[in-house]
Design an enzyme around this catalytic site. Structure first.
Site, PDB file in Angstrom:
ATOM      1  N   MET A  80       0.895  -1.075   0.099  1.00 53.26           N
ATOM      2  CA  MET A  80      -0.046  -0.013   0.041  1.00 53.26           C
ATOM      3  C   MET A  80       0.926   1.187   0.037  1.00 53.26           C
ATOM      4  O   MET A  80       1.855   1.248   0.634  1.00 53.26           O
ATOM      5  CB  MET A  80      -0.722   0.112   1.351  1.00 53.26           C
ATOM      6  CG  MET A  80      -1.817   1.384   1.308  1.00 53.26           C
ATOM      7  SD  MET A  80      -2.648   1.170   2.985  1.00 53.26           S
ATOM      8  CE  MET A  80      -1.518   1.093   4.141  1.00 53.26           C
ATOM      9  N   ASP A 132       0.201   5.839  -1.448  1.00 52.36           N
ATOM     10  CA  ASP A 132      -0.658   6.836  -1.100  1.00 52.36           C
ATOM     11  C   ASP A 132      -2.152   6.632  -0.614  1.00 52.36           C
ATOM     12  O   ASP A 132      -2.835   5.835  -1.203  1.00 52.36           O
ATOM     13  CB  ASP A 132      -0.616   7.812  -2.436  1.00 52.36           C
ATOM     14  CG  ASP A 132       0.832   8.015  -2.962  1.00 52.36           C
ATOM     15  OD1 ASP A 132       1.813   7.511  -2.464  1.00 52.36           O
ATOM     16  OD2 ASP A 132       0.936   8.781  -3.974  1.00 52.36           O
TER      17      ASP A 132
END
Length: 702
Positions: free
Chosen positions: A146, A148
């Site tokens: 993961m 932004d």
């Protein structure tokens, strides 16, 4: 002939009733009435039990989103393969493959560990240590990579969080949009992917974007797509069903892209559109990050429909030498009230913040200034601390941040991507990489006039369990004081330090400029520091993470305070980042030094002076884990004693898991229970009236 009136006595030919004993006539009536009333009472009792059952189920369901249960549920993998434009790959295929520069976006893996091959898991890691690193109350997917935060918003009773996600591995690549919802920004339901790379204009990645809520309540989402030719373009998407509070399905505009790089802008330097704001002319305005040579710039566009755009002359702002501006954010802060403002607010009681993520150094910078709507420009209050050369949101690991206006609580909330500080091999072994910070509120600091104040959202306090308080603890020069608070892996710590004023006056000044990075860390003694708190430390202090203040006195006798976090002894592992983070923190006259530290396994978020200076660190101990993790006060100053007052809470785990078919069933059951809950009191009233009526008839007959 069949008797059509079996409950009536036989009749004479003239139609008159036979006479007989009234007792004999009433006996069967009383029997039937007794049976009827008994059955009625049983039925009523059963109805009430059912009503209570459904009421309890509804109450339990309603608490799901805010439960702090420690249960985990495995993510149900869903194939997102060739049919949706994402190839089916295992995480292992990414080993040794660069993900970023060739596609015009920065490298987002952690391979810079001197002398340690990035793809080999070294000693002493084992499964227990790696499992401990997973956090308990910070948002992260159940697996994979993961980065932004994207398009956060509050809609129809739910907070929505979208994020850059690789569904195929624990390294950057194959980027799509993950999606989760929450009632309180702490406990989360994972939802299906919101957008995948299935069109020519985003085939190489569905990159960062922002949400705008229109006056009629509808949502538009602008995001950057990397085309099949690796050109960065801006695209429009919107919910397929605005009545769906979960916003599960998203539709991409058939005429995408709506913006392409303008003349003079390189095809890989045009990304990350902001939330739109309204101008006084009724147009919507956005800004997009870019660069010209080494000058970071923010381009400005106006639109009436989010489909057709007019580019304004000049830029919102530009700063020479700062390089590519990513993830630009632009929003107002109030100078008079302690509340957040909608992005479109402007006026004399407002300052505007420009924040940029510098691709060159991987940090987020902000500055306060004045926005001029007429030409779409922004001027900093103090050019010497302009965007990219002045103040940072966070002096640790914190990047690609995004704010949104939370109209539910009238606040502006900040999200930030927290990357890893270990090796890629460790991430591959864990099966996941990266976190999000605890969401933070943002306010203008009226006391300094130059800073923002960041603070964890108040909802995090719902996870606080038992607390331990230490009042006025004397920490003598050169000492370490253990604090008996139990395990130190999940904590919320608030501390205040009082200095000896005479010692401050007597301390000798120096013309040597201090910095956290070059000051020797927490182990190097000075006249007025360092002092603070040790977290994630084992009993022998062979592993420790100091969070501390250091007061420097210059040759003119002026005091300057620094806030630091020292990772140099945070782990015995050879493949982890061991920097010293920190910066200057403004301390006003008569203010005591104060800090707050959130410890959640492998992440430590530290806030000084109410959030004027913030440091986020990733910590990977090998021994100071689980029950072996401790907390200490320390003072390595040579000329001053420190008085510390500390309160420490153990923290519960947040409830973060996929939203499954069972939750849908619970939802249906909850909805179906509503008629039952409504009918139960009605049935009770009708039953009572019926009973009274029959009692009345019996009394008349008797």
């Amino acid at each position: 002939m069949v008797d059509t009136k079996p409950l009536l006595p036989a009749s004479n030919s003239d139609g008159s009733y036979l006479t007989g004993s009234r007792v004999n006539i009433l006996k069967p009536i009383k029997v039937y009435l007794t049976i009827f009333c008994g059955l009625l009472a049983i039925g009523l009792f059963a109805a009430l039990l059912i009503g209570n059952y459904w009421s309890d189920n509804a109450r339990i369901y309603g608490s799901l989103a805010t439960s702090t249960s420690k249960r985990t549920h495995p993510l149900r993998p869903v194939s997102r393969g060739p049919a949706q434009g994402v190839s089916e790959k295992t995480s292992g295929i990414w080993a040794g493959v660069s993900r970023g520069p060739t596609q015009g976006v920065s490298e987002k893996t952690n391979r810079v560990r001197a002398g340690v091959p990035w793809n080999i898991l070294p000693e002493p890691w084992n499964s227990t240590m790696l499992e401990w690193q997973r956090t308990a109350f910070h948002f992260q997917p159940e697996k994979n990579w993961m980065n932004d935060p994207n398009g956060p918003l509050f809609y129809n009773g739910w907070y929505h969080f979208f994020y850059q996600y690789n569904p195929n591995g624990a390294v950057w690549g194959d980027i799509v949009w993950g999606h989760a919802v929450s009632k309180d920004l702490i406990n989360w339901f994972h939802l299906p992917l919101a957008m995948v790379a299935d069109q020519w204009y985003d085939k190489n990645g569905v990159w960062t974007g922002s949400a705008t809520i229109l006056p009629d309540g509808k949502i538009v989402m602008l995001y950057t797509g990397s085309t099949t030719e690796a050109v960065q373009v801006q695209n429009l998407a919107f919910p397929a069903n605005h009545s769906d509070p979960f916003l599960i399905d998203w539709v991409k505009y058939h005429g995408n892209p709506v913006l392409v790089p303008p003349p003079g802008i390189y095809k890989k330097d045009f990304r990350d559109p902001t939330t739109a704001w309204l101008t006084s002319e009724g147009k919507w305005r956005i800004t997009i990050g870019s660069k010209r040579d080494k000058t970071g710039i923010s381009l400005v566009y106006d639109t009436k429909d989010f489909i057709n755009y007019e580019m304004l002359e000049g830029e919102l702002h530009a700063v020479s030498g700062t390089g590519m501006w990513e993830c630009v954010d632009f929003f107002p802060v109030s100078k008079t009230e302690e509340k957040g403002l909608d992005t479109s607010i402007n006026g004399p009681e407002v300052k505007h913040v420009v924040k940029v993520s510098l691709d060159d150094d991987r940090h987020d910078y902000y500055a306060l200034g004045t926005y001029h709507e007429k030409n779409g420009s922004w001027i900093p209050d103090l050019p010497e601390i302009d965007v990219g050369i002045g103040i940072r949101y966070d002096y640790g690991i914190f990047y690609a941040s995004k704010t949104f206006y939370d109209q539910n609580k009238n606040r502006r909330v900040l999200w930030g991507w927290i990357g890893e500080g270990d090796s890629e091999a460790a991430d591959m072994e864990k099966g996941w990489a990266s976190l999000q910070s605890i969401p933070r509120t943002i306010l203008f600091d009226n006391n300094t006039g130059t800073n923002l104040l960041q603070w964890p959202v108040e909802e995090i306090e719902s996870l606080r369990l038992n607390s331990t308080e230490f009042e006025k603890v004397e920490v003598k020069a050169g000492s370490v004081v253990p604090l008996d608070v139990g395990p130190g892996s999940q904590l919320d710590i608030i501390a205040e330090f009082e200095m000896d004023k005479e010692a401050l006056k007597k301390a000798t000044g120096s013309n040597i400029t201090f910095s956290c990075q070059t000051g020797g860390g927490a182990a190097k003694s000075g006249a007025l520091g360092p002092f603070g708190i040790l977290v994630l430390a084992d009993e022998s202090l062979s592993e420790q993470t100091p969070v501390y203040f250091y007061i420097a006195k210059d040759s003119d006798g002026d005091l300057k305070t620094f806030f630091c976090t020292d990772l140099s002894r945070s782990s015995k592992a050879p493949d982890v980042d061991k920097q010293i983070f920190g910066s200057y923190v403004p301390v006003l006259k008569d203010e005591n030094l104060s800090l707050r530290v959130l410890v959640d396994h492998s992440i430590v978020e530290s806030f000084a002076q109410g959030g004027r200076t913030v440091i986020t660190s990733r910590i990977y101990p090998t021994e100071a884990i689980d029950g072996a993790s401790r907390v200490f006060l320390f003072n390595n100053a040579t000329e001053t004693c420190v008085i510390a007052s500390v309160k420490i809470w153990q923290m519960d785990s947040a409830f973060i898991r996929p939203y499954s078919d069972d939750d849908d069933k619970d939802d249906d059951d909850r909805k179906s229970s509503a008629p039952c809950l409504l009918l139960c009191p009605i049935n009770y009233i009708v039953s009572c009236v019926t009973c009274l009526y029959f009692i009345y008839l019996v009394s008349k007959l008797s």
